[in-house]
Scaffold this motif. Structure first.
Motif, short mmCIF file in Angstrom:
data_model
loop_
_atom_site.label_atom_id
_atom_site.label_comp_id
_atom_site.label_asym_id
_atom_site.label_seq_id
_atom_site.Cartn_x
_atom_site.Cartn_y
_atom_site.Cartn_z
N CYS A 33 42.49 40.85 35.14
CA CYS A 33 43.37 40.70 36.31
C CYS A 33 43.27 39.29 36.90
O CYS A 33 44.24 38.71 37.34
CB CYS A 33 43.01 41.70 37.39
SG CYS A 33 43.26 43.41 36.90
N HIS A 52 46.70 41.75 39.35
CA HIS A 52 46.37 43.16 39.57
C HIS A 52 47.58 44.04 39.37
O HIS A 52 48.71 43.63 39.61
CB HIS A 52 45.83 43.36 40.99
CG HIS A 52 44.52 42.67 41.22
ND1 HIS A 52 43.37 42.98 40.52
CD2 HIS A 52 44.18 41.64 42.05
CE1 HIS A 52 42.38 42.22 40.94
NE2 HIS A 52 42.86 41.37 41.86
N ASP A 53 47.29 45.25 38.94
CA ASP A 53 48.34 46.23 38.74
C ASP A 53 48.17 47.27 39.85
O ASP A 53 47.46 48.25 39.71
CB ASP A 53 48.15 46.87 37.34
CG ASP A 53 49.24 47.89 37.05
OD1 ASP A 53 50.22 47.97 37.85
OD2 ASP A 53 49.10 48.62 36.05
N CYS A 65 43.82 48.60 42.47
CA CYS A 65 44.27 48.11 41.16
C CYS A 65 43.93 49.15 40.11
O CYS A 65 42.78 49.56 40.00
CB CYS A 65 43.59 46.78 40.82
SG CYS A 65 44.01 46.22 39.14
N ARG A 67 43.82 48.75 37.06
CA ARG A 67 43.06 48.18 35.94
C ARG A 67 41.61 47.93 36.33
O ARG A 67 40.70 48.42 35.68
CB ARG A 67 43.73 46.88 35.49
CG ARG A 67 43.15 46.30 34.24
CD ARG A 67 44.08 45.33 33.53
NE ARG A 67 44.94 44.59 34.43
CZ ARG A 67 46.27 44.65 34.38
NH1 ARG A 67 46.87 45.33 33.44
NH2 ARG A 67 46.99 43.97 35.24
N CYS A 68 41.36 47.22 37.40
CA CYS A 68 39.98 46.81 37.71
C CYS A 68 39.38 47.58 38.90
O CYS A 68 38.20 47.48 39.19
CB CYS A 68 39.90 45.32 37.98
SG CYS A 68 40.67 44.85 39.56
ZN LIG Z 1 43.06 44.39 38.88
#
Ligand SMILES: [Zn+2]
Ligand SMILES: [Zn+2]
Ligand SMILES: [Zn+2]
Ligand SMILES: [Zn+2]
Ligand SMILES: [Zn+2]
Length: 290
Positions: A33, A52-53, A65, A67-68
């Protein structure tokens, strides 16, 4: 030949600029990210970080986020137009209220803090105040039983403003008079007083009469008046002596019996005539042997 040389020189220069030997195979670490794709050996990067998602915040969760797992901001909290109290809080117990959240489309509830406000009943006096001691009263919370106690101020003494002789004056010493507290009787105002010349002499005269003859109170006062003392001085002098009039009646009865014969009734009549009360006369006659 000249062109080849120039090419080699260019290739060498490029390889120096890139810091890698031309034979190096990059070992890529995938982009995250916040970091771009990076060679773990030489640190060379390629492209941009992914960014970031985000999953948007909800009533109860933060913007996160996918993802992270990084979070941002705060949970939104329920969006309730109106809460209704379903359990009233008391002084010590929390209450509860419910409402409909239009965002998460659920009935949700929240706690209402205990009020801390006790609901006290009337004061009850547990000890009355007096003019010598403070009192006490208490009240109790009707919900939780918590008790509060409080002192009641001591009452003021109440002066009766009536002068009473505490120590009688005599022909030789001063007397003391005082007013008293109506409630506890303690002395409030005090004064000493001396007798007047006439009063002192009236006392001396009364004492000398009593030393050789028995008298009733009335008879002794009359005797002093006969001597020329005022009614006030005579009365004061006779009362100042603390005479036992019953005993005087007995002495009088005996002295009459020593002189002549009497019936019981006749002797009582004689004592009444001398100024004794009927009680005193009857007591005296009985003491004399009748
Ligand atoms: Zn992220
Ligand atoms: Zn590399
Ligand atoms: Zn909600
Ligand atoms: Zn209470
Ligand atoms: Zn008092």
């Amino acid at each position: 030949m000249k062109t080849i040389r120039s090419f080699l020189t260019l290739a060498m220069a490029l390889s120096i600029l890139s810091g890698c030997s031309p034979a190096h195979e990059h070992t890529w670490t995938e982009a995250t990210c916040t970091k771009p794709k990076t060679c773990s050996e030489c640190g060379e990067t390629e492209g941009e970080p992914l960014g970031h998602d985000w999953k948007e915040a909800t009533c109860l969760t933060l913007k996160t986020c996918k993802r992270c797992g990084q979070t941002e901001g705060r949970a939104l909290g329920h969006d309730v137009r109106e809460y209704k109290v379903t359990l009233e809080p008391t002084c010590v117990d929390p209450g509860k209220e419910e409402g409909y959240c239009s965002r998460c489309e659920k009935t949700v509830w929240q706690m209402i803090e205990a009020t801390g406000e006790h609901s006290y009943g009337e004061w009850t006096v547990t000890k009355e105040a007096s003019c010598t001691e403070r009192g006490k009263q208490e009240k109790e919370c009707t919900l939780c039983g918590k008790k509060v106690t409080e002192d009641i101020p001591q009452l003021a003494h109440v002066d009766d403003n009536e002068w009473v002789i505490v120590t009688a004056a005599s022909a030789t010493s001063a007397g003391k008079k005082a007013t008293h507290c109506e409630l506890c009787g303690r002395e409030m105002q005090t004064e000493t007083f001396e007798l007047s010349m006439e009063e002192k002499n009236a006392i001396r005269k009364a004492e000398s009469y009593l030393s050789f003859m028995a008298f009733s109170r009335k008879g002794l006062i009359e005797q002093l008046e006969f001597e020329g003392f005022s009614t006030e001085s005579s009365t004061m002098a006779v009362d100042a002596l603390n005479v036992d009039w019953n005993k005087q009646a007995a002495l009088k009865a005996k002295s009459y019996l020593d002189m002549m014969s009497f019936s019981r009734a006749g002797l009582i009549d004689q004592l009444l005539y001398e100024g004794f009360t009927r009680d005193q006369a009857e007591y005296g006659v009985s003491e004399a042997g009748y």
